[in-house]
Design an enzyme around this catalytic site. Structure first.
Site, PDB file in Angstrom:
ATOM      1  CD1 TRP A  27       0.371   0.607   3.274  1.00  0.00           C
ATOM      2  CD2 TRP A  27       0.018  -1.505   3.159  1.00  0.00           C
ATOM      3  NE1 TRP A  27       0.914  -0.129   4.520  1.00  0.00           N
ATOM      4  CE2 TRP A  27       0.705  -1.364   4.242  1.00  0.00           C
ATOM      5  CE3 TRP A  27      -0.627  -2.954   2.898  1.00  0.00           C
ATOM      6  CZ2 TRP A  27       0.769  -2.652   4.924  1.00  0.00           C
ATOM      7  CZ3 TRP A  27      -0.202  -4.024   3.597  1.00  0.00           C
ATOM      8  CH2 TRP A  27       0.442  -3.855   4.664  1.00  0.00           C
ATOM      9  NE  ARG A  28       4.634   2.749   4.620  1.00  0.00           N
ATOM     10  CZ  ARG A  28       5.346   2.089   5.605  1.00  0.00           C
ATOM     11  NH1 ARG A  28       6.561   1.502   5.292  1.00  0.00           N
ATOM     12  NH2 ARG A  28       4.846   2.292   6.654  1.00  0.00           N
ATOM     13  CD  GLU A  40      -3.853   3.703   7.053  1.00  0.00           C
ATOM     14  OE1 GLU A  40      -3.657   3.392   8.240  1.00  0.00           O
ATOM     15  OE2 GLU A  40      -2.745   3.971   6.333  1.00  0.00           O
ATOM     16  CD  GLN A  45      -8.562  -2.707  16.693  1.00  0.00           C
ATOM     17  OE1 GLN A  45      -7.578  -3.094  17.521  1.00  0.00           O
ATOM     18  NE2 GLN A  45      -9.057  -1.645  16.608  1.00  0.00           N
ATOM     19  CG  LEU A  83      -8.033  -9.728   8.831  1.00  0.00           C
ATOM     20  CD1 LEU A  83      -8.541  -8.635   8.095  1.00  0.00           C
ATOM     21  CD2 LEU A  83      -6.641  -9.276   9.823  1.00  0.00           C
ATOM     22  CE1 TYR A  85     -11.785  -4.912  18.199  1.00  0.00           C
ATOM     23  CE2 TYR A  85     -10.185  -6.298  17.317  1.00  0.00           C
ATOM     24  CZ  TYR A  85     -10.559  -5.553  18.426  1.00  0.00           C
ATOM     25  OH  TYR A  85      -9.869  -5.619  19.539  1.00  0.00           O
ATOM     26  CE1 TYR A 123      -4.062   6.223  11.759  1.00  0.00           C
ATOM     27  CE2 TYR A 123      -5.371   4.649  10.561  1.00  0.00           C
ATOM     28  CZ  TYR A 123      -4.213   4.962  10.858  1.00  0.00           C
ATOM     29  OH  TYR A 123      -3.033   4.321  10.468  1.00  0.00           O
ATOM     30  CG  ASP A 141      -0.752   4.980  14.328  1.00  0.00           C
ATOM     31  OD1 ASP A 141       0.002   5.935  14.920  1.00  0.00           O
ATOM     32  OD2 ASP A 141      -0.449   4.237  13.756  1.00  0.00           O
ATOM     33  CB  CYS A 202      17.050   7.152  23.556  1.00  0.00           C
ATOM     34  SG  CYS A 202      15.128   6.851  24.091  1.00  0.00           S
ATOM     35  CB  CYS A 205      16.699   8.719  18.539  1.00  0.00           C
ATOM     36  SG  CYS A 205      15.307   9.681  18.306  1.00  0.00           S
ATOM     37  CB  CYS A 211      13.421  13.516  22.492  1.00  0.00           C
ATOM     38  SG  CYS A 211      12.220  12.636  23.548  1.00  0.00           S
TER      39      CYS A 211
HETATM   40  S1  SF4 Z   1      11.946  10.278  20.180  1.00  0.00           S
HETATM   41 FE1  SF4 Z   1      12.855  10.464  22.308  1.00  0.00          FE
HETATM   42  S2  SF4 Z   1      11.960   8.458  23.243  1.00  0.00           S
HETATM   43 FE2  SF4 Z   1      11.628   7.927  20.682  1.00  0.00          FE
HETATM   44  S3  SF4 Z   1      13.537   7.067  20.408  1.00  0.00           S
HETATM   45 FE3  SF4 Z   1      13.774   9.437  20.077  1.00  0.00          FE
HETATM   46  S4  SF4 Z   1      15.002  10.047  22.063  1.00  0.00           S
HETATM   47 FE4  SF4 Z   1      14.080   7.937  22.365  1.00  0.00          FE
END
Ligand code: SF4
Length: 367
Positions: A27-28, A40, A45, A83, A85, A123, A141, A202, A205, A211
């Site tokens: 679907w992408r 979607e 679910q 599936l 629901y 959504y 979501d 993190c 990230c 963040c």
């Molecule tokens: S957005 Fe924040 S909580 Fe999420 S992975 Fe990055 S640093 Fe971690």
């Protein structure tokens, strides 16, 4: 930390991350609103791995809104079988028929017309409008809730009306308005693969420096959720009625009440407040009248089956019913005798298909 001062940086980070890490999913590869809609609804679910097969089967059989609108409900439910629901499938069909009749098969491209269609909420409308029509509506979501709550440090429970409103508003401000569809998919994918509920990465990230949760050490505490509701416990006693003098017909019953598995088929049954023995069942006020009028043999099959749904836990017993002779019993109107070879024509919940898988002999080994 005021992340809204850094939206450009966050958008660029998420888009770059998506470009490198996105999964290649069927679907992408499209911006067709019908295909986006089907994907979607299936994925609401369902795990991606499982959803992909259903998506391909569904869009293979019904490639556009017109073909779905012309389908019968039982065929749609059968494609949906497994599936869960099931109201989603019935709503897809109802909405397709409305689009066919009212919009002449042209998929609506405004919020107001989309959210009036059965089964299309905020959504799904946002996903269709942003991905298929390039309109700046944020999708919210579970993945988006988590990423936005952590980035912004919002501590209001995300499963309350106010919490959702604040998350939606933050997601809207974060959104890349030039490419809303790609941005929505990027933030959902980032939540699914990187900023995961448990052990988000993190350290590596791309938006870590913006963040709030990382800065305040609250990553594992966000998003805040209200305590989970206890599941509803239900006790089902199914009658597996083998009709004598037929080619192994078994009685099915269509579930017509507004409850789980609406419009699917299972067996005649009694629901009670606890599990009952054969003797107790015979005294139950809902014990089928036709069973009282004649002497039927009722034997409890081995085992109590536990079937977990997201908000309900079902405890299930099966009772094999043998009737002395076919003429000895009046079959109520909503009981449908079905031969083993026709069994596949009837959409059933997973609980019942699993029963047949375990008891193949009843289906003449046709499962
Ligand atoms: S957005 Fe924040 S909580 Fe999420 S992975 Fe990055 S640093 Fe971690």
């Amino acid at each position: 930390m005021r992340i809204m001062d850094h939206t450009d940086d966050i958008q660029a980070g998420l888009m770059a991350w998506y470009e490198t890490n996105r999964r290649d999913l069927p679907w992408r590869r499209t911006t067709d609103p019908y295909s986006i809609w089907i994907s979607e609804v299936i994925l609401q679910q369902t795990r991606i791995d499982q959803g992909r097969d259903y998506y391909l089967r569904f869009t293979g059989r019904f490639p556009d809104v017109g073909s779905l609108a012309r389908a019968g409900e039982e065929e749609v439910l059968r494609l949906w079988q497994g599936l869960g629901y099931y109201r989603r499938a019935s709503n897809l069909l109802k909405a397709a028929r409305i689009i066919h009749e009212t919009f002449n098969d042209r998929f609506p491209d405004t919020w107001e017309s989309l959210v009036t269609l059965p089964g299309i909420g905020d959504y799904t409308a946002a996903a269709i409008l942003s991905i298929a029509f390039g309109k700046p509506y944020p999708v919210v979501d579970g993945n988006v809730v988590r990423v936005v709550a952590r980035l912004t440090g919002l501590e209001i429970p995300a499963d309350t009306t106010d919490g959702r409103k604040q998350i939606r508003s933050a997601a809207h401000r974060l959104m890349d308005r030039q490419q809303p569809g790609t941005f929505n998919q990027a933030i959902m994918e980032f939540g699914a693969l990187h900023c995961k509920p448990i052990r988000p990465d993190c350290q590596h990230c791309i938006v870590q420096r913006h963040c709030s949760a990382f800065e305040s050490g609250k990553v594992t505490e966000l998003p805040v959720r209200n305590p989970k509701q206890e599941p509803r416990i239900r006790y089902f006693h199914y009658f597996v009625i083998l009709l004598p003098g037929t080619t192994g017909q078994i009685v099915l019953r269509k579930r017509l009440t507004r409850d789980i598995w609406e419009n699917l088929y299972d067996f005649p049954m009694i629901e009670s407040r606890s599990l009952l023995t054969e003797k107790q069942l015979r005294k139950h006020p809902e014990f089928p009248e036709s069973f009282r009028e004649t002497v039927v043999e009722l034997s409890e099959m081995k085992g109590i089956h536990c079937h977990m749904l997201s908000h309900q836990h079902l405890y299930v017993k099966y009772f094999l019913v043998r009737i002395p002779a076919p003429s000895k019993i009046k079959i109520p109107l909503n009981w449908i005798p079905v031969s083993p070879e026709r069994m596949r024509d009837y959409p059933m919940p997973r609980l019942i298909t699993r029963f047949f898988e375990k008891n193949r002999a009843m289906m003449g080994n046709k499962t």
